[in-house]
Design a protein around this motif. Structure first.
Motif, mmCIF file in Angstrom:
data_model
loop_
_atom_site.group_PDB
_atom_site.id
_atom_site.type_symbol
_atom_site.label_atom_id
_atom_site.label_comp_id
_atom_site.label_asym_id
_atom_site.label_seq_id
_atom_site.Cartn_x
_atom_site.Cartn_y
_atom_site.Cartn_z
ATOM 1 N N PRO A 7 0.826 -1.202 0.076
ATOM 2 C CA PRO A 7 0.096 0.050 -0.088
ATOM 3 C C PRO A 7 0.881 1.296 -0.018
ATOM 4 O O PRO A 7 0.463 2.194 -0.612
ATOM 5 C CB PRO A 7 -0.854 -0.130 1.142
ATOM 6 C CG PRO A 7 0.004 -1.043 2.179
ATOM 7 C CD PRO A 7 0.613 -2.136 1.152
ATOM 8 N N ALA A 8 1.970 1.052 0.612
ATOM 9 C CA ALA A 8 2.742 2.388 0.339
ATOM 10 C C ALA A 8 3.493 2.959 -0.825
ATOM 11 O O ALA A 8 3.900 4.027 -0.875
ATOM 12 C CB ALA A 8 4.017 2.287 1.429
ATOM 13 N N LEU B 164 -12.721 -5.912 -1.154
ATOM 14 C CA LEU B 164 -12.482 -5.263 0.253
ATOM 15 C C LEU B 164 -10.764 -5.049 0.697
ATOM 16 O O LEU B 164 -10.693 -4.284 1.296
ATOM 17 C CB LEU B 164 -12.952 -6.453 1.134
ATOM 18 C CG LEU B 164 -14.538 -6.604 1.004
ATOM 19 C CD1 LEU B 164 -14.757 -8.100 1.784
ATOM 20 C CD2 LEU B 164 -15.448 -5.691 1.538
ATOM 21 N N GLN B 165 -9.784 -5.754 0.038
ATOM 22 C CA GLN B 165 -8.611 -5.602 0.481
ATOM 23 C C GLN B 165 -8.383 -4.428 -0.266
ATOM 24 O O GLN B 165 -7.465 -3.593 0.561
ATOM 25 C CB GLN B 165 -7.885 -6.770 -0.164
ATOM 26 C CG GLN B 165 -8.014 -8.127 0.654
ATOM 27 C CD GLN B 165 -7.392 -9.019 0.077
ATOM 28 O OE1 GLN B 165 -6.890 -9.242 -1.072
ATOM 29 N NE2 GLN B 165 -6.847 -10.237 0.992
ATOM 30 N N ALA B 166 -8.588 -4.028 -1.530
ATOM 31 C CA ALA B 166 -8.414 -2.716 -2.297
ATOM 32 C C ALA B 166 -8.936 -1.698 -1.383
ATOM 33 O O ALA B 166 -8.262 -0.527 -1.518
ATOM 34 C CB ALA B 166 -8.844 -2.817 -3.501
ATOM 35 N N ALA B 167 -10.042 -1.708 -0.850
ATOM 36 C CA ALA B 167 -10.789 -0.850 -0.127
ATOM 37 C C ALA B 167 -10.017 -0.099 0.964
ATOM 38 O O ALA B 167 -10.092 0.758 1.559
ATOM 39 C CB ALA B 167 -12.073 -0.877 0.266
ATOM 40 N N LYS B 168 -9.054 -1.159 1.555
ATOM 41 C CA LYS B 168 -8.236 -0.729 2.695
ATOM 42 C C LYS B 168 -7.219 0.095 2.307
ATOM 43 O O LYS B 168 -6.284 0.662 3.287
ATOM 44 C CB LYS B 168 -7.912 -1.902 3.481
ATOM 45 C CG LYS B 168 -8.867 -2.489 4.150
ATOM 46 C CD LYS B 168 -8.472 -3.921 4.796
ATOM 47 C CE LYS B 168 -9.810 -4.836 5.394
ATOM 48 N NZ LYS B 168 -9.415 -6.061 5.998
ATOM 49 N N THR B 169 -6.867 0.417 1.124
ATOM 50 C CA THR B 169 -5.700 1.282 0.632
ATOM 51 C C THR B 169 -6.097 2.559 0.391
ATOM 52 O O THR B 169 -7.356 3.150 0.362
ATOM 53 C CB THR B 169 -4.958 0.689 -0.603
ATOM 54 O OG1 THR B 169 -5.902 0.767 -1.599
ATOM 55 C CG2 THR B 169 -4.858 -1.013 -0.396
ATOM 56 N N LYS B 170 -5.142 3.291 -0.079
ATOM 57 C CA LYS B 170 -5.518 4.964 -0.589
ATOM 58 C C LYS B 170 -5.303 5.042 -2.258
ATOM 59 O O LYS B 170 -5.323 5.893 -2.827
ATOM 60 C CB LYS B 170 -4.660 5.912 0.152
ATOM 61 C CG LYS B 170 -4.726 5.827 1.619
ATOM 62 C CD LYS B 170 -3.930 6.878 2.476
ATOM 63 C CE LYS B 170 -3.891 6.878 3.962
ATOM 64 N NZ LYS B 170 -3.131 7.847 4.480
ATOM 65 N N ALA B 171 -5.370 3.754 -2.809
ATOM 66 C CA ALA B 171 -5.111 4.057 -4.215
ATOM 67 C C ALA B 171 -6.392 4.137 -5.128
ATOM 68 O O ALA B 171 -7.195 3.261 -4.953
ATOM 69 C CB ALA B 171 -4.144 2.760 -4.721
ATOM 70 N N PRO B 172 -6.479 5.133 -5.657
ATOM 71 C CA PRO B 172 -7.643 5.338 -6.776
ATOM 72 C C PRO B 172 -7.674 4.255 -7.680
ATOM 73 O O PRO B 172 -6.832 3.767 -7.946
ATOM 74 C CB PRO B 172 -7.515 6.566 -7.417
ATOM 75 C CG PRO B 172 -6.143 6.829 -7.188
ATOM 76 C CD PRO B 172 -5.550 6.304 -6.008
#
Length: 287
Positions: free
Chosen positions: A183-184, A207-215
């Motif tokens: 994610p970083a 759901l996993q992607a929703a925990k990141t900040k990536a558009p």
């Protein structure tokens, strides 16, 4: 858009590099699927090579292409079930000509070096299912970390800019999980006719992607939407709740697999629309 002289040039290059045999290229050309992508406006000169990337499970054979000078944002490309092949090399090179350092991977390296589909996109999918079924959440995550780390080790990759990742078909959920794995570093995610983005499991890729900040850019095939009409709503609701920017669209008239130029359902107008939206995403998120 097709040019026989260019086909012959491509055939000689692909055969010389060991990417396809003369017979394999002939099969593709005979099927009408060896096609040229539209040229990139203001394309930069690029350097391309076959590379080997060490992972916890072995060595992955990949294709790396980047602008010949300076540094550029890295992009990790996950192919569809037909794997790393000339069409995806074309797609990777085109993205590099637009200003990105692109690593296109062979997701099936544990079993076989590329090309992994004997007849390219004309290979019967049942023949390839054992390869796809050999991958899972764990391999997605460990591979993503290894490939991102490799990109960060390249002098041509800008360390002060985020990395993008994109996936096609089975590569769609892997791209989403790549953002979750690193994610970083991952700053943008794109899925084109991705399969399995939404499941009823707690480790569902969306759901996993929703925990990141990536558009995100989620491009959905019309026939996939017909089969699972609620999936786009789940994606929109999940990412909205997470306050995550996400462009989610059903591409009218586009069948599953419409983006790769060797696909039997390649739809150039809609593929070009997806390409333009990808550049818009990366242009903003990886700037």
């Amino acid at each position: 858009m097709c040019d026989q002289d260019q086909f012959e040039k491509d055939r000689q290059e692909y055969e010389a590099r060991g990417w396809v045999t003369r017979r394999q290229f002939g099969v593709l050309l005979g099927a009408g699927v060896a096609m040229l992508l539209p040229q990139v406006a203001n394309a930069v000169t690029v350097t391309e090579s076959d590379v080997n990337v060490k992972t916890p499970d072995g060595t992955a054979d990949c294709y790396f292409v980047h602008p010949a000078s300076g540094t550029a944002p890295g992009v990790l490309v996950w192919p569809d079930i037909f794997g790393l092949r000339p069409a995806f090399r074309q797609m990777g090179k085109r993205l590099a000509e637009a200003g990105y350092a692109v690593l296109v991977v062979n997701p099936f390296y544990r079993v076989k070096k590329a090309p992994t589909a004997e007849k390219g996109s004309a290979t019967p999918i049942p023949d390839l299912l054992p390869l796809a079924q050999g991958l899972n959440e764990t391999t997605h995550m460990t591979d993503a970390k290894a490939f991102i780390a490799w990109l960060d080790g390249q002098a041509s990759v800008a360390k002060n800019r985020k990395i993008g990742t994109q996936g096609y078909c089975m590569g769609g959920p892997i791209a989403l999980r790549t953002a979750a794995a690193v994610p970083a570093r991952v700053g943008a995610v794109a899925s084109f006719h991705g399969g399995g983005l939404v499941t009823d499991m707690p480790n569902s890729p969306h759901l996993q992607a929703a925990k990141t900040k990536a558009p995100l850019l989620i491009a959905i095939a019309a026939n996939d939407d017909m089969r699972s009409p609620n999936e786009k709503n789940v994606l929109k609701e999940t990412f909205a709740k997470a306050k995550l920017p996400a462009e989610i669209e059903v591409y009218a008239g586009a069948a599953h697999g419409w983006c790769p130029p060797d696909s039997g359902v390649y739809n150039e107008p809609q593929a070009e629309k997806a390409w333009s939206r990808l550049l818009a995403l990366y242009g903003k998120a990886l700037a």
